[in-house]
Enzyme design. Structure first.
Site, mmCIF file in Angstrom:
data_model
loop_
_atom_site.group_PDB
_atom_site.id
_atom_site.type_symbol
_atom_site.label_atom_id
_atom_site.label_comp_id
_atom_site.label_asym_id
_atom_site.label_seq_id
_atom_site.Cartn_x
_atom_site.Cartn_y
_atom_site.Cartn_z
ATOM 1 N N SER A 150 -1.297 7.929 2.938
ATOM 2 C CA SER A 150 -2.129 7.249 3.922
ATOM 3 C C SER A 150 -1.284 6.839 5.111
ATOM 4 O O SER A 150 -0.066 6.636 4.998
ATOM 5 C CB SER A 150 -2.745 5.997 3.271
ATOM 6 O OG SER A 150 -3.282 5.118 4.242
ATOM 7 N N TYR A 163 -1.541 -1.699 -1.912
ATOM 8 C CA TYR A 163 -1.916 -0.319 -1.610
ATOM 9 C C TYR A 163 -0.942 0.294 -0.607
ATOM 10 O O TYR A 163 -0.469 1.422 -0.789
ATOM 11 C CB TYR A 163 -3.342 -0.291 -1.053
ATOM 12 C CG TYR A 163 -3.842 1.091 -0.705
ATOM 13 C CD1 TYR A 163 -4.408 1.907 -1.665
ATOM 14 C CD2 TYR A 163 -3.746 1.579 0.604
ATOM 15 C CE1 TYR A 163 -4.873 3.178 -1.356
ATOM 16 C CE2 TYR A 163 -4.206 2.840 0.935
ATOM 17 C CZ TYR A 163 -4.769 3.640 -0.051
ATOM 18 O OH TYR A 163 -5.218 4.897 0.272
#
Length: 256
Positions: A150, A163
């Site tokens: 990401s 995350y």
């Protein structure tokens, strides 16, 4: 096989070889499973929700549903051994499964168990599964490990500290494994870097999200053309912003 010939082989191997997709019953994983099957690839779709795949399997019967819980780390060695035994032509692993607890780190909801579960699924499981399949993949004529990361690996947002850390870890693991594999075998190690994508995980937050189908299409095109780093959608701007405007990159990703 050198890097250029390996990348040429990637372009020439479509229809794609048998591929294991984790997190295949939702979001980007489901879109990857659908599009790979449409391209002619036999797909092993690993997930926990067989019903979510039923309509797709009815159209593409060569999609095999593989029940599995990646958070059960102790089971992954046996899972890998079973897959290698049943599918000796398995030549591509796409580590896509992930979760995000969208909470601030000092909130009561950010418990030790939540931290551990997020790290296990997003970072430890891809490492363990890759390690378990590595001897088999290295024995193939050509093989791929694809790790889905990401933009938050490069600049975090406040409500996704764990995350962001796991994706940063997966990014560095991908780079380290790629370095280790250079000149040793025919395994190409690929990173697919995502922007904010419209999936069940991102429901209710963010704007102008990239459709999961488009994210999957860009990953597959990157594999087709042999890229090591596949910058998807708006993530294409990250390398440029890192060099020229890192503070702007941080502001943009904080809002994702």
């Amino acid at each position: 096989m050198n890097s250029s010939s390996l990348k040429h082989s990637a372009a020439s191997l479509f229809p794609w070889p048998r591929t294991l997709v984790t997190g295949a019953t939702s979001g980007i994983g489901l879109a990857l499973t659908r599009q790979l099957a449409e391209a002619g690839a036999p797909v092993l779709a690993l997930g926990r929700n067989a019903e979510a795949l039923a309509p797709l399997r009815a159209v593409h019967p060569h999609i095999e549903f593989i029940p599995g819980d990646l958070s059960d780390l102790a089971s992954l060695e046996a899972l890998a051994a079973d897959l290698v035994s049943r599918y000796p032509d398995l030549a591509c692993l796409i580590n896509n499964a992930g979760m995000q607890h969208n909470v601030l780190f000092d909130q009561a909801e950010c418990t030790a168990e939540r931290i551990r579960s997020e790290i296990d699924l997003n970072l430890t499981a891809p490492m363990v599964l890759t390690r378990a399949l590595l001897p088999h993949l290295r024995s193939q004529r050509a093989a791929w490990v694809v790790n889905v990361t990401s933009g938050l690996a490069f600049a975090p947002k406040p409500s996704a500290a764990v995350y962001s850390a796991t994706k940063a870890g997966l990014h560095l693991f991908t780079e380290a494994l790629r370095l280790q594999m250079q000149g040793r075998n025919k395994l190409q190690v690929v990173e697919a870097i995502m922007p904010l994508v419209d999936t069940p995980m991102t429901q209710g937050r963010g704007r102008n999200k990239l459709p999961a189908s488009e994210a999957a299409a860009q990953v597959i095109e990157g594999l087709r053309t042999g890229r090591d780093n596949i910058w998807v959608g708006k993530a294409k701007g990250i390398p440029w912003l890192q060099r020229l405007a890192p503070s702007l990159l941080a502001r943009i990703l904080r809002g994702g």
